[in-house]
Design an enzyme around this catalytic site. Sequence first.
Site, short mmCIF file in Angstrom:
data_model
loop_
_atom_site.label_atom_id
_atom_site.label_comp_id
_atom_site.label_asym_id
_atom_site.label_seq_id
_atom_site.Cartn_x
_atom_site.Cartn_y
_atom_site.Cartn_z
N ASP A 147 0.83 -1.20 0.00
CA ASP A 147 0.00 0.00 0.00
C ASP A 147 0.87 1.26 0.00
OD1 ASP A 147 -2.36 1.38 -0.04
OD2 ASP A 147 -2.82 1.13 2.08
N ARG A 194 0.25 7.70 -2.53
CA ARG A 194 0.71 8.76 -1.63
C ARG A 194 2.20 9.05 -1.84
NH1 ARG A 194 -1.78 5.95 3.49
NH2 ARG A 194 -2.17 4.38 1.89
N HIS A 233 3.04 3.46 -8.79
CA HIS A 233 2.84 2.02 -9.05
C HIS A 233 4.06 1.43 -9.75
CE1 HIS A 233 -1.15 2.34 -7.54
NE2 HIS A 233 -1.65 3.01 -8.56
N LEU A 287 11.17 -20.67 -4.88
CA LEU A 287 10.26 -19.73 -4.22
C LEU A 287 8.97 -19.68 -5.02
CD1 LEU A 287 10.65 -16.75 -2.30
CD2 LEU A 287 9.86 -16.06 -4.51
N SER A 295 -8.35 -5.09 4.62
CA SER A 295 -8.89 -4.80 3.29
C SER A 295 -9.25 -6.05 2.48
CB SER A 295 -7.90 -3.93 2.49
OG SER A 295 -7.63 -2.73 3.17
C1 IPE Z 1 -5.45 -2.89 -0.69
O1 IPE Z 1 -5.02 -1.58 -0.84
C2 IPE Z 1 -5.37 -3.60 -1.99
C3 IPE Z 1 -4.02 -3.76 -2.55
C4 IPE Z 1 -2.90 -3.51 -1.96
C5 IPE Z 1 -4.00 -4.31 -3.88
P1 IPE Z 1 -6.06 -0.36 -0.97
O2 IPE Z 1 -5.26 0.87 -0.95
O3 IPE Z 1 -6.95 -0.59 -2.13
O4 IPE Z 1 -6.88 -0.56 0.37
P2 IPE Z 1 -7.96 0.36 1.10
O5 IPE Z 1 -9.14 0.46 0.20
O6 IPE Z 1 -7.34 1.68 1.37
O7 IPE Z 1 -8.29 -0.37 2.36
C1 IPE Z 2 -1.21 0.25 -3.48
O1 IPE Z 2 -1.03 1.61 -3.43
C2 IPE Z 2 -1.38 -0.30 -4.86
C3 IPE Z 2 -2.74 -0.79 -5.17
C4 IPE Z 2 -3.76 -0.80 -4.38
C5 IPE Z 2 -2.94 -1.27 -6.51
P1 IPE Z 2 -2.26 2.61 -3.48
O2 IPE Z 2 -2.56 2.91 -4.90
O3 IPE Z 2 -3.39 2.09 -2.69
O4 IPE Z 2 -1.65 3.89 -2.79
P2 IPE Z 2 -2.38 4.89 -1.80
O5 IPE Z 2 -2.96 4.07 -0.69
O6 IPE Z 2 -3.43 5.59 -2.59
O7 IPE Z 2 -1.30 5.78 -1.34
MG MG Z 3 -4.02 2.33 -0.78
#
Ligand code: IPE
Ligand code: IPE
Ligand code: MG
Length: 250
Positions: free
Chosen positions: A22, A26, A39, A133, A198
């Site tokens: 996650d 940000r 990403h 792995l 999540s």
């Molecule tokens: C959870 O991250 C899903 C993945 C890492 C793929 P999100 O950023 O989508 O989760 P929420 O919605 O903030 O909980």
């Molecule tokens: C995780 O990072 C990647 C996916 C959920 C695909 P986010 O895209 O959720 O990044 P934030 O939470 O918005 O920072």
């Molecule tokens: Mg996120």
Amino acid sequence: MTSELTQLEQNNIPKHVAFIMDGNGRWAKKQGQHRLFGHAAGVESVKEIIKTAREIGIEYLTMYAFSTENWNRPPEEVMGLMDLLVQAITNETDEMHKNGVRLLTIGDISALPESCIISLNNAIAKTANNTDLTLVLALNYSARWEITNACQMLAEKVKSGQLLSQEITESSISDVLNTAGIPDPELLIRTSGECRISNFLLWQLSYTELYFTPVHWPDFRREEFLKALTSYQQRERRFGMTSEQLNETK
Ligand code: IPE
Ligand code: IPE
Ligand code: MG
């Protein structure tokens, strides 16, 4: 083996580590960049974590790459993520194969764009016999979806007379989940400060150690991984017993 790695207790290495990757968005925003830039940087972290896990001797990594709920993001971001997935799989399949990495997926990949399905199926087939792995990518995955499917499969078996309802056990439930045959993770790492699951691996995480770090996924590299593993090794996994009982059996 490098000296930082020898500081880990070799008899207490988790077999399976799961990640909620996650914070890509940000991380990018902090630098005035587009979310997709985050990403793309996140893919570099995935590569470094796989490399480190191989050195440590971890057998399974599960990485939450796209949740069922992530379809609700702006279409450009969803498409960007799918393109990045195809690109990463296509670029990395040979390297994974060379390094003995087997690729698996959990989640409903049939709903992904065709280019994703093709590149994933190629990589899965090519790496199928690798044993160093196992990398499990969770794609279009949600744990409630997985458990709902499992209930339907068991109900069908009971209906057709293959199974008696009283024969349903914890292990027969595990066997109809997407993760059948994969041990439960001993450690779950979630980056970027959010302290929630999540909709990830709800059944499999029952007794998993949880590690939350404020570090955004693109900054989660080898050193942060070793910190998480050190924290894991300092924990006492009691499984309902007392500390005294555990010490007696040591
Ligand atoms: C959870 O991250 C899903 C993945 C890492 C793929 P999100 O950023 O989508 O989760 P929420 O919605 O903030 O909980
Ligand atoms: C995780 O990072 C990647 C996916 C959920 C695909 P986010 O895209 O959720 O990044 P934030 O939470 O918005 O920072
Ligand atoms: Mg996120």
